[in-house]
Design a protein around this motif. Structure first.
Motif, PDB file in Angstrom:
ATOM      1  N   ASP A 333       0.836  -1.196   0.000  1.00 20.31           N
ATOM      2  CA  ASP A 333       0.000   0.000   0.000  1.00 20.31           C
ATOM      3  C   ASP A 333       0.878   1.256   0.000  1.00 20.31           C
ATOM      4  N   TYR A 334       1.970   1.180   0.718  1.00 25.13           N
ATOM      5  CA  TYR A 334       2.926   2.296   0.784  1.00 25.13           C
ATOM      6  C   TYR A 334       3.461   2.593  -0.622  1.00 25.13           C
ATOM      7  N   LEU A 335       3.777   1.504  -1.346  1.00 28.56           N
ATOM      8  CA  LEU A 335       4.261   1.611  -2.717  1.00 28.56           C
ATOM      9  C   LEU A 335       3.192   2.233  -3.615  1.00 28.56           C
ATOM     10  N   GLU A 336       1.946   1.808  -3.423  1.00 30.02           N
ATOM     11  CA  GLU A 336       0.833   2.328  -4.222  1.00 30.02           C
ATOM     12  C   GLU A 336       0.647   3.824  -3.997  1.00 30.02           C
ATOM     13  N   SER A 337       0.807   4.266  -2.730  1.00 30.98           N
ATOM     14  CA  SER A 337       0.648   5.698  -2.443  1.00 30.98           C
ATOM     15  C   SER A 337       1.717   6.524  -3.170  1.00 30.98           C
ATOM     16  N   MET A 338       2.923   5.958  -3.294  1.00 31.58           N
ATOM     17  CA  MET A 338       3.991   6.641  -4.028  1.00 31.58           C
ATOM     18  C   MET A 338       3.690   6.668  -5.531  1.00 31.58           C
ATOM     19  N   ASN A 339       3.138   5.567  -6.039  1.00 36.39           N
ATOM     20  CA  ASN A 339       2.773   5.521  -7.460  1.00 36.39           C
ATOM     21  C   ASN A 339       1.696   6.542  -7.789  1.00 36.39           C
ATOM     22  N   GLN A 340       0.742   6.718  -6.875  1.00 32.55           N
ATOM     23  CA  GLN A 340      -0.314   7.705  -7.083  1.00 32.55           C
ATOM     24  C   GLN A 340       0.265   9.116  -7.107  1.00 32.55           C
ATOM     25  N   MET A 341       1.247   9.360  -6.251  1.00 33.13           N
ATOM     26  CA  MET A 341       1.884  10.674  -6.242  1.00 33.13           C
ATOM     27  C   MET A 341       2.612  10.925  -7.559  1.00 33.13           C
ATOM     28  N   LYS A 342       3.261   9.885  -8.104  1.00 37.27           N
ATOM     29  CA  LYS A 342       3.959  10.011  -9.391  1.00 37.27           C
ATOM     30  C   LYS A 342       2.984  10.380 -10.505  1.00 37.27           C
ATOM     31  N   LYS A 343       1.791   9.746 -10.474  1.00 36.12           N
ATOM     32  CA  LYS A 343       0.771  10.031 -11.488  1.00 36.12           C
ATOM     33  C   LYS A 343       0.384  11.509 -11.483  1.00 36.12           C
ATOM     34  N   MET A 344       0.462  12.112 -10.307  1.00 35.38           N
ATOM     35  CA  MET A 344       0.090  13.514 -10.169  1.00 35.38           C
ATOM     36  C   MET A 344       1.237  14.451 -10.495  1.00 35.38           C
ATOM     37  N   GLY A 345       2.341  13.904 -10.998  1.00 37.34           N
ATOM     38  CA  GLY A 345       3.457  14.744 -11.414  1.00 37.34           C
ATOM     39  C   GLY A 345       4.595  14.806 -10.423  1.00 37.34           C
ATOM     40  N   GLY A 346       4.495  13.999  -9.368  1.00 36.05           N
ATOM     41  CA  GLY A 346       5.578  13.962  -8.378  1.00 36.05           C
ATOM     42  C   GLY A 346       5.418  15.001  -7.282  1.00 36.05           C
ATOM     43  N   LEU A 347       6.331  14.920  -6.347  1.00 40.46           N
ATOM     44  CA  LEU A 347       6.280  15.765  -5.156  1.00 40.46           C
ATOM     45  C   LEU A 347       6.332  17.248  -5.490  1.00 40.46           C
ATOM     46  N   SER A 348       7.235  17.647  -6.389  1.00 40.19           N
ATOM     47  CA  SER A 348       7.389  19.068  -6.705  1.00 40.19           C
ATOM     48  C   SER A 348       6.138  19.630  -7.356  1.00 40.19           C
ATOM     49  N   SER A 349       5.461  18.822  -8.202  1.00 36.05           N
ATOM     50  CA  SER A 349       4.233  19.262  -8.856  1.00 36.05           C
ATOM     51  C   SER A 349       3.139  19.527  -7.833  1.00 36.05           C
ATOM     52  N   ILE A 350       3.018  18.627  -6.850  1.00 33.55           N
ATOM     53  CA  ILE A 350       1.991  18.788  -5.814  1.00 33.55           C
ATOM     54  C   ILE A 350       2.302  20.012  -4.957  1.00 33.55           C
ATOM     55  N   LEU A 351       3.561  20.134  -4.538  1.00 30.06           N
ATOM     56  CA  LEU A 351       3.934  21.244  -3.662  1.00 30.06           C
ATOM     57  C   LEU A 351       3.791  22.595  -4.347  1.00 30.06           C
TER      58      LEU A 351
END
Length: 449
Positions: A333-351
């Motif tokens: 599940d931890y891995l899945e949460s990271m994959n979902q963040m990648k789909k959104m453009g990664g950490l810098s995109s979200i921030l």
């Protein structure tokens, strides 16, 4: 984001305004002088800056503002409103023909602006809206352009019409219209040839296509990294062939971003979309009010919410929420949460969309370093067996040594990540609403650290 430097400078100006109990006319003039310099350094057109500052000053030195309870905030509010007006006030869509009538869109631009990739991105957007687009390869001078369009069209699940390199673009466009009529394509997107610079031959070719095919929308693609040149290009194209809208690419890069602030004012034509990355999904609708919020460091929460809606699998989020409540959250599940963040453009995109997250506020945070840590965490998890991922409690020292060796890291990194995981698990258990519990849409994802 392109406007980070501008954002930082403007926020310093506003900080000084807020610190004053009352404002004098001289305070406002001094602040606007700094705003003017910040905009010029961001490569905003000089005439645009001059008009912008004049409009803000006229409103800001009014009686209501100077005598208000919080004049500093009033000035910021005026700057925000004038920025929105400068960029067009309202969001503009690509104008499609009513019903099932075929809309013809001609894409134009100089080489290197990302026109061919953007053309495929637009086709993908229209397909999601229920249209049946046809991409047409009219760039016969650059063999790679045809192949590039075909590859990107295939990724988007959109048909590409090509006649190779030995036909005139106008004849390809006419043949594509016949093909569209026979095959039910209700949007035809012409990817025309780019040049290294504007020349008569290029303009004549575009005019010829317009004379023989009814083009409903002419969209120009410009590169934000070329700064003021992008505005000049937009102006030239508009005067010579007439454009209906502009797409600004590479706005995620290390650019000054002045083109996005100048194009509407100089050409009178709206910005339709902005390119925020290399992926085919990295094309955002242009909202003047949201862009103004980002520039002023107020964030863009609405775009972040939309990004979550587009990229996060609700069923998976709901299932993960149930696991958290039952304390069954594991490394998969931890891995899945990271994959979902990648789909959104990664950490810098979200921030970049979070309120206050600009250069000034993020000096202590290295988004590149954050992405590296995420990649390291992924490597550690992938070095575990499926059984270990699903049962973290079985991770004894010998297993940890094997995992560290597989991931190419020191065992201390494995221990650190496991500790972070346990802390996250405890915290998420205390916040059942975080990933789709009671309260429905309240935050469907959790940053994995």
């Amino acid at each position: 984001m392109a406007f980070d430097s501008l954002t930082e400078k403007l926020q310093n100006v506003f900080k000084n305004l807020r610190s004053k109990g009352r404002l004098t006319e001289e305070d406002v003039k001094l602040a606007l002088r700094e705003v003017k310099m910040a905009l010029l350094e961001a490569d905003v057109n000089f005439k645009v800056v001059k008009g912008f500052v004049k409009d803000v000053q006229e409103r800001a030195v009014g009686q209501d503002v100077m005598n208000g309870l919080n004049p500093g905030q009033m000035v910021i509010k005026i700057v925000n409103e004038e920025l929105i007006r400068l960029m067009g006030s309202e969001t503009t869509e690509i104008q499609l023909q009513p019903g099932q009538a075929t809309t013809v869109i001609m894409m134009a631009g100089l080489q290197g602006a990302g026109k061919t990739t953007t053309t495929a991105k637009i086709a993908g957007k229209l397909k999601l809206k229920g249209k049946k687009p046809l991409l047409v390869a009219c760039d016969v001078y650059r063999p790679a352009a045809i192949k590039q369009l075909q590859v990107n069209g295939e990724k988007q699940g959109v048909e590409v019409f090509s006649m190779g390199e030995n036909h005139k673009p106008v004849n390809i466009a006419k043949a594509a219209m016949e093909h569209a009529a026979k095959n039910g394509n209700n949007v035809v997107i012409l990817d025309t040839a780019g040049r290294l610079h504007i020349d008569e031959e290029m303009m004549e070719e575009l005019q010829e296509i317009k004379e023989h095919v009814e083009v409903h929308q002419t969209i120009l693609v410009v590169d934000a990294m070329t700064g003021q040149d992008a505005v000049n290009v937009a102006n030239d194209f508009n005067q010579k062939i007439g454009i209906d809208g502009v797409i600004v690419t590479k706005l995620d890069g290390d650019t000054r971003g002045g083109a996005a602030l100048s194009i509407r004012a100089v050409t009178g034509k709206p910005i339709l979309y902005v390119g925020m990355g290399e992926k085919l999904s990295d094309l955002e609708q242009f909202y003047p009010d949201r862009m103004a919020s980002r520039i002023l460091g107020m964030g863009d929460v609405l775009s972040l919410i939309e990004k979550v809606g587009e990229d996060i699998d609700e069923d998976k989020a709901r299932e993960m929420g149930k696991k958290i409540k039952k304390a069954q959250f594991d490394f998969e599940d931890y891995l899945e949460s990271m994959n979902q963040m990648k789909k959104m453009g990664g950490l810098s995109s979200i921030l970049s969309m979070m309120p206050g997250m600009n250069m000034a506020q993020m000096k202590g945070f290295d988004s590149e370093e954050g992405e590296k840590k995420m990649a390291q965490m992924e490597a550690i998890i992938y070095s575990m067996t499926v059984k270990e991922r699903r049962n973290p409690e079985i991770l004894n020292p010998s297993r940890k040594h094997r995992i560290a060796k597989g991931a190419g890291v020191d065992i201390s990194e494995v221990n650190r990540m496991i500790k972070q995981f346990e802390q996250s698990k405890k915290m998420m258990k205390q916040l059942p609403n975080l990933m789709g519990g009671k309260g429905g849409k309240k935050g469907r994802f959790k940053l994995p650290f």
